[in-house]
Design a protein around this motif. Structure first.
Motif, PDB file in Angstrom:
ATOM      1  N   ALA A 297       0.836  -1.212   0.000  1.00  0.00           N
ATOM      2  CA  ALA A 297       0.000   0.000   0.000  1.00  0.00           C
ATOM      3  C   ALA A 297       0.866   1.256   0.000  1.00  0.00           C
ATOM      4  O   ALA A 297       0.541   2.248  -0.676  1.00  0.00           O
ATOM      5  N   ALA A 298       1.983   1.224   0.722  1.00  0.00           N
ATOM      6  CA  ALA A 298       2.895   2.375   0.735  1.00  0.00           C
ATOM      7  C   ALA A 298       3.495   2.603  -0.647  1.00  0.00           C
ATOM      8  O   ALA A 298       3.660   3.756  -1.096  1.00  0.00           O
ATOM      9  N   VAL A 299       3.812   1.520  -1.340  1.00  0.00           N
ATOM     10  CA  VAL A 299       4.356   1.630  -2.702  1.00  0.00           C
ATOM     11  C   VAL A 299       3.350   2.319  -3.617  1.00  0.00           C
ATOM     12  O   VAL A 299       3.718   3.165  -4.451  1.00  0.00           O
ATOM     13  N   GLU A 300       2.076   1.995  -3.461  1.00  0.00           N
ATOM     14  CA  GLU A 300       1.054   2.623  -4.305  1.00  0.00           C
ATOM     15  C   GLU A 300       0.930   4.111  -4.020  1.00  0.00           C
ATOM     16  O   GLU A 300       0.648   4.910  -4.923  1.00  0.00           O
ATOM     17  N   VAL A 301       1.132   4.510  -2.774  1.00  0.00           N
ATOM     18  CA  VAL A 301       1.133   5.951  -2.449  1.00  0.00           C
ATOM     19  C   VAL A 301       2.267   6.638  -3.203  1.00  0.00           C
ATOM     20  O   VAL A 301       2.082   7.711  -3.806  1.00  0.00           O
ATOM     21  N   PRO A 441       6.902   6.157   9.408  1.00  0.00           N
ATOM     22  CA  PRO A 441       5.728   5.310   9.598  1.00  0.00           C
ATOM     23  C   PRO A 441       5.001   5.026   8.288  1.00  0.00           C
ATOM     24  O   PRO A 441       4.884   5.907   7.432  1.00  0.00           O
ATOM     25  N   MET A 442       4.517   3.779   8.140  1.00  0.00           N
ATOM     26  CA  MET A 442       3.747   3.444   6.924  1.00  0.00           C
ATOM     27  C   MET A 442       2.407   2.788   7.253  1.00  0.00           C
ATOM     28  O   MET A 442       1.741   2.246   6.372  1.00  0.00           O
ATOM     29  N   GLY A 443       2.006   2.828   8.523  1.00  0.00           N
ATOM     30  CA  GLY A 443       0.722   2.240   8.884  1.00  0.00           C
ATOM     31  C   GLY A 443       0.840   1.404  10.132  1.00  0.00           C
ATOM     32  O   GLY A 443       1.808   1.516  10.896  1.00  0.00           O
ATOM     33  N   ASN A 467      13.523  14.442   0.902  1.00  0.00           N
ATOM     34  CA  ASN A 467      12.500  14.915  -0.034  1.00  0.00           C
ATOM     35  C   ASN A 467      11.481  13.815  -0.346  1.00  0.00           C
ATOM     36  O   ASN A 467      10.255  14.041  -0.293  1.00  0.00           O
ATOM     37  N   ILE A 468      11.964  12.605  -0.648  1.00  0.00           N
ATOM     38  CA  ILE A 468      11.061  11.503  -0.986  1.00  0.00           C
ATOM     39  C   ILE A 468      10.217  11.115   0.225  1.00  0.00           C
ATOM     40  O   ILE A 468       8.994  10.933   0.122  1.00  0.00           O
ATOM     41  N   ALA A 469      10.864  10.996   1.376  1.00  0.00           N
ATOM     42  CA  ALA A 469      10.140  10.601   2.581  1.00  0.00           C
ATOM     43  C   ALA A 469       9.125  11.651   2.995  1.00  0.00           C
ATOM     44  O   ALA A 469       8.024  11.322   3.457  1.00  0.00           O
ATOM     45  N   TYR A 470       9.471  12.913   2.807  1.00  0.00           N
ATOM     46  CA  TYR A 470       8.544  13.997   3.154  1.00  0.00           C
ATOM     47  C   TYR A 470       7.295  13.935   2.270  1.00  0.00           C
ATOM     48  O   TYR A 470       6.164  14.058   2.755  1.00  0.00           O
ATOM     49  N   GLU A 475       1.529  12.712   2.107  1.00  0.00           N
ATOM     50  CA  GLU A 475       0.416  12.107   1.385  1.00  0.00           C
ATOM     51  C   GLU A 475      -0.243  11.006   2.212  1.00  0.00           C
ATOM     52  O   GLU A 475      -1.473  10.899   2.265  1.00  0.00           O
ATOM     53  N   ALA A 476       0.570  10.174   2.872  1.00  0.00           N
ATOM     54  CA  ALA A 476       0.026   9.038   3.621  1.00  0.00           C
ATOM     55  C   ALA A 476      -0.611   9.471   4.940  1.00  0.00           C
ATOM     56  O   ALA A 476      -1.611   8.898   5.373  1.00  0.00           O
ATOM     57  N   GLY A 477      -0.008  10.458   5.599  1.00  0.00           N
ATOM     58  CA  GLY A 477      -0.600  11.020   6.800  1.00  0.00           C
ATOM     59  C   GLY A 477      -0.386  10.249   8.089  1.00  0.00           C
ATOM     60  O   GLY A 477      -0.895  10.654   9.148  1.00  0.00           O
ATOM     61  N   TRP A 478       0.374   9.160   8.052  1.00  0.00           N
ATOM     62  CA  TRP A 478       0.551   8.358   9.267  1.00  0.00           C
ATOM     63  C   TRP A 478       1.254   9.117  10.380  1.00  0.00           C
ATOM     64  O   TRP A 478       1.071   8.813  11.562  1.00  0.00           O
TER      65      TRP A 478
END
Length: 494
Positions: A297-301, A441-443, A467-470, A475-478
């Motif tokens: 799911a994180a990959v899809e984000v 965090p990813m969930g 930059n990528i992690a931010y 977007e994910a909001g965890w």
């Protein structure tokens, strides 16, 4: 204090400590809140929950409040130093801070051996930035993992205190997750920043080896040890790294490369970023189905943000675990064997002394071969990170376990190998390669405990990882999810 005033103070504490460091800094700069209010809010949370969570070894509230009053006066006089001015933090009790004992969470040292001779370089730099040191944080004995009986109390996970808070820099992961400070500094040999970050639901960065001075910290694994920040948000990680990074002539292994403005590039779009899933970590046989599902799911984000995602194989990654243990554990044992291990063997925790005693018996020929093999594994990691903007995978390939299960005896060599791999395979390849790696965090798994996503990149390319992690984090909001301490600590108090 009346009940109404006490309730108001508690509400203020909740509100202030729920903010990110950047949000706190904005309010401090506008003089809408005071560093004194912020320090008091954190001290109140430490008093309320640390008897259970055991994130801290030493806290000096009076010293912190005095520093906060100084910061308040400076800011009022127009001498604002920047985004860390008036921001409270803690450090793993492996870094010297004058006025605090350096306990290393051990019974081995005598009191006079705990006296800090000077401040660590990272504390000097944070002092210069105006940050406020609350105290020293709990850890596994000597920062090396495997402790069974903690002299300063069993560290506990704020999402569920019956569960492990990971290894080594435990208090440095617990404290920002439980909102006892804005950020922490931990130390990462094989994952001791990223593991506690992952299992406590915060962000944690292992910088490139040589990016941050290790002067004034007790660092036994000299080929691998690094100091890195833990915080609830990636933006706060970027701000802290900007303050502590840079060359220090007192640490000859620090790099002379200029320090980037890590915060400046956080918001760049991710469209076109090239990422690679590490197959052996993400989809390996030891990775639980639950972790695989959340990672997918994180990959899809990330795909939704425009990142181009492929897969890459690191077939030698599995060897990173035994090779690093054979080399860095021997480095650590060499530090302790002559005086402490021989003369004070009984003072060591059983888990620590077993590990160090075994490591002290590694022959020089085996150590030499391990170091040569490390170079081969490292080259495979370097070849991969140079082809992509980041390698990605779960930080930990299985969720955290109850404390009692983590401390169970290993009954066979096969079980020992399984335990070593499941705790380390996600993080050790990047430690061994000495490249930067960032956990966010990813969930959550089904029982409500955090899971984490790791980004690893090119040496000294922390700016790209941040930059990528931010982008993913926003977007994910965890990162906005917080443990409900009133609920989770209630069973412990009953």
């Amino acid at each position: 204090m009346s009940l109404t005033l006490r309730d108001a103070a508690a509400a203020m504490s909740e509100e202030l400590t729920a903010l990110s460091g950047g949000e706190q800094a904005t309010l401090i700069a506008r003089r809408e809140i005071s560093p004194v209010e912020l320090v008091r809010a954190y001290l109140a949370r430490i008093e309320a929950s640390d008897d259970t969570l055991r994130a801290w070894i030493t806290v000096d509230g009076e010293r912190a409040l005095a520093a906060a009053r100084t910061a308040e006066s400076e800011i009022a006089a127009g001498r604002y130093r920047g985004a860390l001015h008036g921001i409270p933090y803690g450090v793993k009790d492996q870094m010297h801070a004058v006025g605090f004992p350096t306990t290393l969470a051990t019974r081995v040292l005598d009191p006079e051996e705990m006296v800090a001779p000077h401040n660590a370089a990272v504390i000097e730099r944070l002092d210069a930035a105006g940050a406020i040191l609350l105290g020293k944080q709990n850890l596994h004995e000597f920062g090396k993992g495997g402790t069974i009986d903690f002299p300063y109390g069993q560290p506990r996970n704020p999402w569920n205190p019956a569960y492990s808070a990971s290894s080594s820099s435990t208090g440095s992961g617990i404290a920002p997750a439980a909102r006892m400070c804005t950020f922490s500094l931990g130390e990462d040999t094989g994952g001791s920043v990223r593991g506690p970050a992952a299992m406590n639901g915060v962000a944690g960065l292992r910088p490139t080896y040589g990016r941050v001075s290790r002067y004034g910290a007790v660092m036994e694994a000299y080929t691998t040890d690094t100091i890195g920040p833990l915080a609830r948000s990636v933006a706060d990680i970027a701000t802290v790294l900007g303050a502590i990074a840079g060359h220090d002539p007192r640490d000859p292994l620090t790099s002379p490369r200029p320090v980037e403005d890590y915060a400046a590039g956080l918001g760049r779009p991710l469209k076109g970023r090239r990422l690679a899933i590490v197959r052996e970590i993400a989809w390996g046989p030891g990775t639980t189905d639950e972790v695989k599902t959340v990672f997918a799911a994180a990959v899809e984000v990330l795909r939704g943000l425009g990142a181009e995602i492929e897969e890459v194989s690191l077939p030698l990654a599995l060897y990173a675990v035994p090779l690093q243990l054979l080399s860095t554990d021997a480095d650590v044992a060499a530090t302790f064997v002559k005086k402490y291990l021989r003369e004070r063997y009984e003072r060591f925790d059983t888990g620590t002394r077993t590990r160090l005693a075994a490591s002290s018996l590694i022959p020089a020929t085996v150590y030499n071969r391990a170091m040569r093999a490390r170079a081969i594994v490292r080259q495979q990691v370097l070849d991969a990170v140079r082809r992509y903007d980041a390698l990605i995978g779960p930080t930990m390939i299985r969720p955290t376990k109850p404390i009692e299960q983590e401390q169970e005896k290993v009954e066979s060599s096969d079980e020992a190998v399984m335990r070593l791999m499941e705790r380390r395979i996600g993080v050790y390849p990047f430690s061994l390669a000495n490249v930067p790696a960032l956990s966010v965090p990813m969930g959550f798994c089904a029982n409500g405990l955090p899971l984490a996503l790791q980004f690893a990149g090119k040496p000294f390319d922390e700016a790209t990882l941040l930059n990528i992690a931010y982008g993913y984090e926003r977007e994910a909001g965890w990162w906005r999810q917080l443990p409900d301490l009133e609920r989770t600590l209630a069973p412990m108090a009953a």
